[in-house]
Design an enzyme around this catalytic site. Structure first.
Site, short mmCIF file in Angstrom:
data_model
loop_
_atom_site.label_atom_id
_atom_site.label_comp_id
_atom_site.label_asym_id
_atom_site.label_seq_id
_atom_site.Cartn_x
_atom_site.Cartn_y
_atom_site.Cartn_z
CB SER A 39 -0.95 0.01 1.20
OG SER A 39 -0.23 0.13 2.41
CG HIS A 76 -1.46 3.98 5.04
ND1 HIS A 76 -2.78 3.63 4.95
CD2 HIS A 76 -0.77 2.96 4.47
CE1 HIS A 76 -2.89 2.46 4.34
NE2 HIS A 76 -1.68 2.02 4.05
CG ASP A 97 -5.91 4.81 5.15
OD1 ASP A 97 -5.88 4.20 4.07
OD2 ASP A 97 -4.89 5.03 5.83
#
Length: 162
Positions: A39, A76, A97
């Site tokens: 990701s 992230h 997200d």
């Protein structure tokens, strides 16, 4: 000393030093986590280890953070601030997200990563591998001590005959 024996000693010493560094990282406020998904590619490759500074819990937009999400951890990028919360997104994900990240969830800000090392970290976290590695390291230290003592004895014996 035979080449294979020397290579084995160098390998065990390197593993011991790296293991020691990983044990000391939390003392220095650094957390190491394996990157298990793609990701965050290309910034963080799958199989890397990401090092997070746990003292940096006030991220800016653009920073990569590690945060707690339930019983797991996510690394992230912060793409937006929303009041006291942060909106994050994986670099290779199409959307943001779903959950907002609260300040209390933030572990820290990522400072650097090392490619491929995560595969080794996950492998060594298995108890049987860890125990086997620990036995190998202890064995190497015993061999080093015995070898040093043997050389010292030979040196003392050589001085007696002079």
């Amino acid at each position: 000393m035979k080449m294979a024996e020397r290579a084995g000693r160098i390998f065990c010493t390197a593993v011991a030093v790296i293991g020691g560094v990983f044990l000391l990282l939390p003392v220095w406020g650094i957390r190491a986590d394996a990157v298990l998904s793609g990701s965050m590619e290309p910034a963080l490759k799958t199989g890397s280890v990401v090092f997070t500074d746990t003292g940096k819990t006030e991220p800016e937009v653009g920073d990569i953070i590690t945060y707690r999400l339930g019983s797991s951890y996510v690394t992230h990028r912060v793409v937006e601030k929303d009041g006291g919360c942060f909106i994050t997104q994986g670099d290779s994900n199409d959307g943001r997200d779903a959950a907002l990240v609260e300040k209390s969830q933030i572990i820290g800000t990522a400072v650097f990563s090392v490619p491929v090392l995560g595969y080794a970290a996950v492998f060594f976290q298995k108890k049987t591998v860890f125990c086997l590695l620990l036995v190998m390291i202890i064995q190497e230290f015993v061999f080093l001590i015995v070898s040093k003592e043997r050389r010292a004895r030979k040196k003392r014996a050589g001085k007696k005959h002079e």
